[in-house]
Design an enzyme around this catalytic site. Structure first.
Site, PDB file in Angstrom:
ATOM      1  N   SER A 124       0.659  -1.234   0.025  1.00 14.04           N
ATOM      2  CA  SER A 124      -0.052   0.098  -0.002  1.00 14.04           C
ATOM      3  C   SER A 124       0.771   1.223   0.162  1.00 14.04           C
ATOM      4  O   SER A 124       1.509   1.515  -1.008  1.00 14.04           O
ATOM      5  CB  SER A 124      -0.970  -0.088   1.150  1.00 14.04           C
ATOM      6  OG  SER A 124      -1.889   0.880   1.091  1.00 14.04           O
ATOM      7  N   HIS A 125       0.655   1.906   1.190  1.00 14.56           N
ATOM      8  CA  HIS A 125       1.503   3.384   1.189  1.00 14.56           C
ATOM      9  C   HIS A 125       3.184   3.248   1.464  1.00 14.56           C
ATOM     10  O   HIS A 125       3.504   4.338   1.795  1.00 14.56           O
ATOM     11  CB  HIS A 125       0.660   4.241   2.270  1.00 14.56           C
ATOM     12  CG  HIS A 125       0.598   3.780   3.615  1.00 14.56           C
ATOM     13  ND1 HIS A 125      -0.274   2.599   3.929  1.00 14.56           N
ATOM     14  CD2 HIS A 125       1.359   4.239   4.650  1.00 14.56           C
ATOM     15  CE1 HIS A 125      -0.243   2.290   5.293  1.00 14.56           C
ATOM     16  NE2 HIS A 125       0.940   3.211   5.586  1.00 14.56           N
ATOM     17  N   ASP A 300      -2.178   6.649  -3.141  1.00 13.17           N
ATOM     18  CA  ASP A 300      -1.158   5.874  -2.549  1.00 13.17           C
ATOM     19  C   ASP A 300      -0.824   4.752  -3.623  1.00 13.17           C
ATOM     20  O   ASP A 300      -1.230   4.659  -4.665  1.00 13.17           O
ATOM     21  CB  ASP A 300      -1.446   5.388  -1.132  1.00 13.17           C
ATOM     22  CG  ASP A 300      -2.612   4.411  -1.090  1.00 13.17           C
ATOM     23  OD1 ASP A 300      -3.317   3.961  -2.202  1.00 13.17           O
ATOM     24  OD2 ASP A 300      -2.514   3.318  -0.232  1.00 13.17           O
ATOM     25  N   ASP A 302      -1.463   1.616  -3.847  1.00 10.12           N
ATOM     26  CA  ASP A 302      -2.299   0.540  -4.355  1.00 10.12           C
ATOM     27  C   ASP A 302      -3.603   1.536  -4.673  1.00 10.12           C
ATOM     28  O   ASP A 302      -4.850   0.862  -5.224  1.00 10.12           O
ATOM     29  CB  ASP A 302      -2.498  -0.593  -3.588  1.00 10.12           C
ATOM     30  CG  ASP A 302      -3.063  -0.003  -2.052  1.00 10.12           C
ATOM     31  OD1 ASP A 302      -2.635   1.065  -1.644  1.00 10.12           O
ATOM     32  OD2 ASP A 302      -3.735  -0.935  -1.572  1.00 10.12           O
ATOM     33  N   ASP A 304      -5.858   2.898  -3.203  1.00  7.58           N
ATOM     34  CA  ASP A 304      -7.139   3.057  -2.334  1.00  7.58           C
ATOM     35  C   ASP A 304      -7.051   4.164  -1.675  1.00  7.58           C
ATOM     36  O   ASP A 304      -8.249   4.592  -0.962  1.00  7.58           O
ATOM     37  CB  ASP A 304      -7.220   1.737  -1.532  1.00  7.58           C
ATOM     38  CG  ASP A 304      -6.081   1.470  -0.641  1.00  7.58           C
ATOM     39  OD1 ASP A 304      -5.065   2.061  -0.861  1.00  7.58           O
ATOM     40  OD2 ASP A 304      -6.235   0.375   0.150  1.00  7.58           O
ATOM     41  N   ARG A 305      -6.273   5.014  -1.268  1.00  6.76           N
ATOM     42  CA  ARG A 305      -6.180   6.223  -0.753  1.00  6.76           C
ATOM     43  C   ARG A 305      -6.395   7.352  -1.591  1.00  6.76           C
ATOM     44  O   ARG A 305      -6.002   7.423  -2.775  1.00  6.76           O
ATOM     45  CB  ARG A 305      -4.991   6.363   0.370  1.00  6.76           C
ATOM     46  CG  ARG A 305      -4.787   5.383   1.392  1.00  6.76           C
ATOM     47  CD  ARG A 305      -3.564   5.839   2.030  1.00  6.76           C
ATOM     48  NE  ARG A 305      -3.379   4.823   2.965  1.00  6.76           N
ATOM     49  CZ  ARG A 305      -2.933   4.914   4.284  1.00  6.76           C
ATOM     50  NH1 ARG A 305      -2.260   6.024   4.496  1.00  6.76           N
ATOM     51  NH2 ARG A 305      -2.823   3.981   5.239  1.00  6.76           N
ATOM     52  N   LYS A 400     -11.577   0.792   0.347  1.00  5.43           N
ATOM     53  CA  LYS A 400     -11.709   2.113   0.131  1.00  5.43           C
ATOM     54  C   LYS A 400     -11.092   2.393  -1.219  1.00  5.43           C
ATOM     55  O   LYS A 400     -10.368   1.478  -2.106  1.00  5.43           O
ATOM     56  CB  LYS A 400     -10.919   3.013   1.083  1.00  5.43           C
ATOM     57  CG  LYS A 400      -9.462   2.459   1.134  1.00  5.43           C
ATOM     58  CD  LYS A 400      -8.834   2.957   2.448  1.00  5.43           C
ATOM     59  CE  LYS A 400      -7.083   2.936   2.506  1.00  5.43           C
ATOM     60  NZ  LYS A 400      -6.947   1.786   3.321  1.00  5.43           N
TER      61      LYS A 400
HETATM   62  C1  VG1 Z   1      -3.304   2.449   8.436  1.00  3.50           C
HETATM   63  C2  VG1 Z   1      -4.238   3.417   8.627  1.00  3.50           C
HETATM   64  C3  VG1 Z   1      -5.805   2.871   8.577  1.00  3.50           C
HETATM   65  C4  VG1 Z   1      -5.621   2.032   7.200  1.00  3.50           C
HETATM   66  C5  VG1 Z   1      -4.615   1.345   6.991  1.00  3.50           C
HETATM   67  C6  VG1 Z   1      -4.490   0.489   5.582  1.00  3.50           C
HETATM   68  O1  VG1 Z   1      -3.212   1.534   9.290  1.00  3.50           O
HETATM   69  O2  VG1 Z   1      -4.255   4.213   9.992  1.00  3.50           O
HETATM   70  O3  VG1 Z   1      -6.767   3.759   8.513  1.00  3.50           O
HETATM   71  O4  VG1 Z   1      -6.858   1.220   7.008  1.00  3.50           O
HETATM   72  O5  VG1 Z   1      -3.075   1.786   7.001  1.00  3.50           O
HETATM   73  O6  VG1 Z   1      -4.315   1.439   4.685  1.00  3.50           O
HETATM   74  P1  VG1 Z   1      -2.289   1.349  10.920  1.00  3.50           P
HETATM   75  O7  VG1 Z   1      -2.652   0.282  11.373  1.00  3.50           O
HETATM   76  O8  VG1 Z   1      -0.979   1.814  10.322  1.00  3.50           O
HETATM   77  O9  VG1 Z   1      -2.726   2.846  11.466  1.00  3.50           O
HETATM   78  V1  VG1 Z   1      -3.551   1.156   2.990  1.00  3.50           V
HETATM   79  O10 VG1 Z   1      -3.899   2.344   2.062  1.00  3.50           O
HETATM   80  O11 VG1 Z   1      -2.058   0.897   3.768  1.00  3.50           O
HETATM   81  O12 VG1 Z   1      -4.055  -0.434   2.711  1.00  3.50           O
HETATM   82 CO    CO Z   2      -3.478   1.511   0.331  1.00  5.26          CO
END
Ligand code: VG1
Ligand code: CO
Length: 583
Positions: A124-125, A300, A302, A304-305, A400
Site C-alpha cells: 500500500s502506502h 497511494d 495501490d 485505495d487512498r 476504500k
Molecule cells: C493504516 C491506517 C488505516 C488504514 C490502513 C491500511 O493503518 O491508519 O486507517 O486502514 O493503514 O491502509 P495503521 O494500522 O498503520 O494505522 V492502506 O492504504 O496502507 O491499505
Molecule cells: Co493503500
C-alpha cells in the site's frame, strides 16, 4: 497443452506471519527467503474452506511493486497445485486494490465464471524496491479483506506449516499480454487469463457517476485539474479515466507511470510525501510562480487512498467523507435513492457524525481498517464510509477507493457549478469546505505519527496510558498543569467493537481520552509497519461558533497537542521530541 505435476515441498514455520491492519507487510528480503511467501500462501489456502478453492477462480495482482512479478508466478503455480481452476491476472500484474474488489464482484469470465477471492500484492502506502516493503493480503468472495476470523486462522496455520503444494514444472506465464493459456494437471484443466486492468473498474465508475457532467466541468477553461499517482498503480486508471474518458489534458497528470520502487518515493498521499502536487497546488513553502490548479488529488501505491486539495487549500480526510456524505444524494446518481447509512473508523473526526445526525442517517463507528466496513455494507446498512488516513469509499466495492473519491469530489464540484460554467467565478473546493463548516461546525483535526520508534518503548507508552485511565483526577491535574483553558477529561477507555452484524468482538482498538467539550485524544499503534513500531496520536476539537471556524488548525490544536504529549510522556518513552509526519 502443457501438463504439470503437483509437488509437495517440505517447509518449516517462519515467525511473525501475522497479518496486520491490512495484510502481511515485510521487507522484500524477508519475503524473498526460501519458502517464506509459499508458507503464507499455503497457510491462506489451508485457512479457506475447500469450496472457496477447488475448481474456483482466483484473482492475483497488485500495485506492481518490486517482487510482484516473482510472487505472481509462485502464486499461479501454487494455485494450480491446490486445485484452483483458473487464475485471473491484470495485465502486467497490475490491479489497484479497489479494482481487485470490483473484479471479484463484477467480472464474469467467458464461461460465466466469477472469482471467489484474490491475492492482492501490495504494501500500500509503504515504499517499494529491493530494500523496501512487499505485502500480500487475501480478499474474500464479497470483494473485501479477509475478516479477523480468517486472518487469525492464516497466522495459526503459518506457525505449524510442514509442507506446501506447488506445480514446479508449470512454465512461467507471460503476464504482459492479454490472453489465456491452459495447462493440464491432475485435477483437469488449469487456466491463466491475463485481462485488461481497467475495463471492469471503468465500467463500474461509469455506472456510478455522471461522466458527462464531469466532462463539462473539466472542459471549462476556468477549472484546472491535477492528479498525482506517486508512481503507483493509480496512474493506469488515471490515464484511462481522466484523460481518455473525461478529456483532461495529459499535462494534468503527475507521476502516472507505475514504477517498481515508486521512483524512490514514499507512495503516501499526504502533505509530507506528495511533494510535487503540494508544490503545484501552492501549499509548500517554496511555491511555484504559476497559478495553482483549482483541484488537485493524489493516491497511494495501490490506489485505495486519496488526498483532496483545492487551490492553496487542504481538505482533511475526515471532512472529505462528511462533505461527500452531505452532498452524495444531489451530486452522485448512484446515491439518488438516498444513503443507507454512513460509517467512520474510531480515530476519524466526528465531522461525519454531525452530518449523520442532521440528515437522520444510520451511523457506525468501527475500528481502524477497511475490513470492518464490509459487514455493514453486505447487510445493506452503510453506503458511504471513511477513515482519517486518506481512505474514503462506498458500497460499490468492499475497499476504500482513491479514484472514486476524486470522482465524487468532481461530481460535487460539477453539480455546484452546473449553471456557473459560463459565468465569472466558479464555486471552489475551499468554498465548499467553508460552507460545510458554516452549516455543521468544524472539527479541527491533526494526526502526529512517530514512525519506527523502539517497539519496547512504544509498548510501555501504551501501557502507561491505559494505567493512567483509571485515575481521572490525576489525568485532569496533568491537563490543567499544561493548560488551564483546556476542558476536563470526562471519560477514558480502550475502544472495543462488537460487530452489529455477526457479533464478533475486536478489543484493544485504541486508547481514548474524551473531553467535556467534545475534544478527543486517541493513541494507537500502527498495524501496517514492517519495522519497529509506529505510534499514532489523533487530536480533535469541535468548534461550532461560525466566527471561529477559520483558524489555522495547528494553532487551534496546540494546547491539546501539548496535553497529549504530556499525558503520554512521549519524549520520555520514545526519545523523540518531534513526530516524523504531521497530517
Ligand atoms: C493504516 C491506517 C488505516 C488504514 C490502513 C491500511 O493503518 O491508519 O486507517 O486502514 O493503514 O491502509 P495503521 O494500522 O498503520 O494505522 V492502506 O492504504 O496502507 O491499505
Ligand atoms: Co493503500
Amino acid at each position: 497443452m502443457a501438463t504439470f505435476k503437483v509437488s509437495r515441498i517440505d517447509t518449516k514455520p517462519y515467525d511473525g506471519q501475522k497479518p496486520g491492519t491490512s495484510g502481511l507487510r515485510k521487507k522484500v528480503k524477508v519475503f524473498a527467503q526460501p519458502h517464506y511467501l509459499q508458507n503464507f500462501v499455503q497457510a491462506t489456502f489451508n485457512a479457506l474452506t475447500a469450496d472457496r478453492i477447488k475448481g474456483k477462480t482466483l484473482v492475483v495482482s497488485g500495485d506492481g511493486r518490486y517482487y510482484s512479478k516473482d510472487a505472481i508466478q509462485i502464486i499461479i503455480k501454487m494455485s494450480a497445485a491446490n486445485g484452483v481452476k483458473r487464475v485471473w491476472v491484470g495485465q502486467s500484474g497490475l490491479l489497484s486494490t479497489p479494482a481487485v474488489s470490483a473484479v471479484i464482484r463484477e467480472r464474469v469470465g467467458k464461461d460465466g465464471s466469477k472469482a471467489s477471492g484474490a491475492f492482492i500484492l501490495t504494501a500500500s502506502h509503504n515504499p517499494g524496491g529491493p530494500t523496501e516493503d512487499f505485502g500480500i493480503k487475501y480478499n474474500m468472495e464479497n470483494g473485501g479483506p479477509a475478516p479477523e476470523g480468517v486472518t487469525d486462522k492464516i497466522y495459526e496455520n503459518s506457525t505449524t506449516i510442514k509442507e506446501y503444494l506447488i506445480a514446479e514444472d508449470l512454465p512461467d506465464v507471460d503476464i504482459s499480454k492479454i490472453g489465456s493459456t491452459s495447462f493440464s494437471g491432475p485435477d483437469g484443466e488449469f487456466e491463466v487469463e491475463i485481462f485488461d486492468s481497467t475495463d471492469t473498474y471503468v465500467k463500474l465508475m461509469k455506472s456510478i457517476f455522471d461522466f458527462e457532467a464531469i466532462k463539462k466541468l473539466l472542459a471549462c477553461p476556468k477549472f484546472t485539474f491535477c492528479y498525482d499517482a506517486l508512481h503507483g498503480v493509480a496512474g493506469v486508471y488515471a490515464k484511462r479515466i481522466f484523460i481518455e474518458e473525461l478529456g483532461a489534458s495529459e499535462s494534468s497528470l503527475l507521476n502516472c507511470t507505475p514504477k517498481e520502487d515508486f521512483g524512490g518515493g514514499h507512495p503516501d498521499p499526504n502533505l509530507t510525501y506528495a511533494k510535487e502536487l503540494v508544490q503545484r497546488m501552492g501549499l509548500s513553502k517554496s511555491n511555484s510562480e504559476s497559478e495553482p490548479p483549482e483541484f488537485g488529488a493524489a493516491a497511494d501505491g495501490d490506489a485505495d487512498r486519496n488526498m483532496i486539495l483545492g487551490k492553496r487549500f487542504f481538505v482533511t480526510p475526515s471532512d472529505s467523507v462528511a462533505i461527500i456524505a452531505a452532498n452524495a444524494v444531489e451530486a452522485i446518481p448512484y446515491f439518488s435513492g438516498g444513503l443507507k447509512g454512513v460509517a467512520r473508523s474510531m480515530p476519524t473526526s466526528a465531522a461525519l457524525d454531525v452530518v449523520a445526525k442532521a440528515l437522520n442517517l444510520k451511523f457506525f463507528e468501527v475500528p481502524t481498517g477497511w475490513k470492518f466496513f464490509g459487514n455493514l455494507m453486505d447487510a445493506g446498512q452503510c453506503s458511504v464510509c471513511g477513515e482519517e488516513s486518506f481512505g474514503t469509499g462506498s458500497d460499490h466495492v468492499r475497499e476504500k477507493d482513491g479514484i472514486w473519491a476524486v470522482l465524487a469530489w468532481l461530481s460535487i464540484l460539477a453539480q455546484k457549478n452546473k449553471y456557473k460554467l459560463d459565468g465569472e467565478k466558479l464555486v471552489t473546493v475551499e468554498d465548499i469546505v467553508r460552507q460545510h463548516w458554516a452549516t455543521y461546525g468544524r472539527h479541527y483535526y491533526t494526526r502526529y505519527d512517530y514512525e519506527n520508534v523502539d517497539a519496547g518503548g512504544a509498548k510501555e507508552l501504551m501501557a502507561h496510558l491505559v494505567n493512567l485511565q483509571s485515575d481521572l483526577p490525576q489525568v485532569n491535574k496533568i491537563v490543567k498543569k499544561v493548560n488551564s483553558a483546556v476542558s476536563n477529561v470526562i471519560n477514558a477507555d480502550e475502544f472495543e467493537y462488537t460487530d452489529p452484524v455477526d457479533g464478533s468482538i475486536s478489543k484493544h482498538q485504541g486508547i481514548r481520552y474524551l473531553f467535556e467539550d467534545g475534544s478527543r485524544l486517541v493513541f494507537r499503534l500502527s498495524g501496517t509497519g514492517s519495522e519497529g513500531a509506529t505510534i499514532r496520536v489523533y487530536i480533535e476539537q469541535y468548534e461550532n461558533d461560525s466566527s471561529k471556524t477559520g483558524r489555522d488548525s495547528q494553532e487551534a490544536l496546540k494546547p491539546l497537542v501539548e496535553v497529549a504529549l504530556e499525558l503520554s510522556k512521549m519524549q520520555e518513552f520514545t526519545g523523540r521530541s518531534e513526530p516524523t509526519v504531521i497530517t
